[in-house]
Design an enzyme around this catalytic site. Sequence first.
Site, PDB file in Angstrom:
ATOM      1  N   HIS A  27      70.738  73.000  54.610  1.00 36.31           N
ATOM      2  CA  HIS A  27      70.137  72.161  55.639  1.00 36.31           C
ATOM      3  C   HIS A  27      69.266  71.084  54.985  1.00 36.31           C
ATOM      4  O   HIS A  27      68.479  71.386  54.083  1.00 36.31           O
ATOM      5  CB  HIS A  27      69.238  72.975  56.571  1.00 36.31           C
ATOM      6  CG  HIS A  27      69.948  74.021  57.360  1.00 36.31           C
ATOM      7  ND1 HIS A  27      70.210  73.890  58.699  1.00 36.31           N
ATOM      8  CD2 HIS A  27      70.437  75.237  56.993  1.00 36.31           C
ATOM      9  CE1 HIS A  27      70.828  74.972  59.136  1.00 36.31           C
ATOM     10  NE2 HIS A  27      70.978  75.805  58.119  1.00 36.31           N
ATOM     11  N   HIS A  81      75.870  77.006  53.337  1.00 38.61           N
ATOM     12  CA  HIS A  81      75.583  75.588  53.553  1.00 38.61           C
ATOM     13  C   HIS A  81      74.102  75.327  53.329  1.00 38.61           C
ATOM     14  O   HIS A  81      73.277  76.248  53.319  1.00 38.61           O
ATOM     15  CB  HIS A  81      75.995  75.141  54.962  1.00 38.61           C
ATOM     16  CG  HIS A  81      75.387  75.940  56.071  1.00 38.61           C
ATOM     17  ND1 HIS A  81      75.783  77.233  56.374  1.00 38.61           N
ATOM     18  CD2 HIS A  81      74.411  75.642  56.967  1.00 38.61           C
ATOM     19  CE1 HIS A  81      75.089  77.687  57.399  1.00 38.61           C
ATOM     20  NE2 HIS A  81      74.234  76.740  57.775  1.00 38.61           N
TER      21      HIS A  81
END
Length: 206
Positions: free
Chosen positions: A149, A147
């Site tokens: 940020h 993922h």
Amino acid sequence: MEDRARRRLALFSSHLNPHGDTSLPSCLSPSACASDDNGHKELRNGENDCVFCKIIRGQASALKLYEDDECLCILDMFPLCHGHSLIIPKSHYPSLDATPPSMQIIGSMCSKVPLISNAVMKATGCDSFNVLVNNGAAAGQVIFHTHIHIIPRNAHDCLWTSESIRRRPLKQDQEASQLVDSIRESLVFVNNYADRKGQGSTLVAN
């Protein structure tokens, strides 16, 4: 040292919801889990216990900002700052380096960065942001589902202690040259492997 330890703990604790509340408020909606070509749900190794996969399947709560067929964007449950957001691919891969480039997952995630970051900056009144990927436990990765940020920033917010460290110019010596040669050798190996699979790119050496 105590402040540094707290920051590190906050980073390691990021995303986790200790209350285990899986009830979905009306503003939240379940996402379709990643599926194969036949429409069947795929559960790779780790997906059953992955909090992000549970959010994607609608089995855990999250504050959603954006969603399409490839990605989901949510607010971090334990943010480093106001507006800290995550861009999560719906396909489960444990880390960025384990994500196949041929799957176009990385490109799909990165293509959302301008859209999400501009919206987050506008909503939070910031004019800057960090794009961060924690890849591996030593780098602070806690949820092993790759993922990105998005971390909005304000001037002098002192979010990263490393920003106070004085950076030194790179010494262009034998050690640096050996490092360059070693990285290029690795790139050539990866590039040759990709060529055999028809996914190659061109490397240019000085």
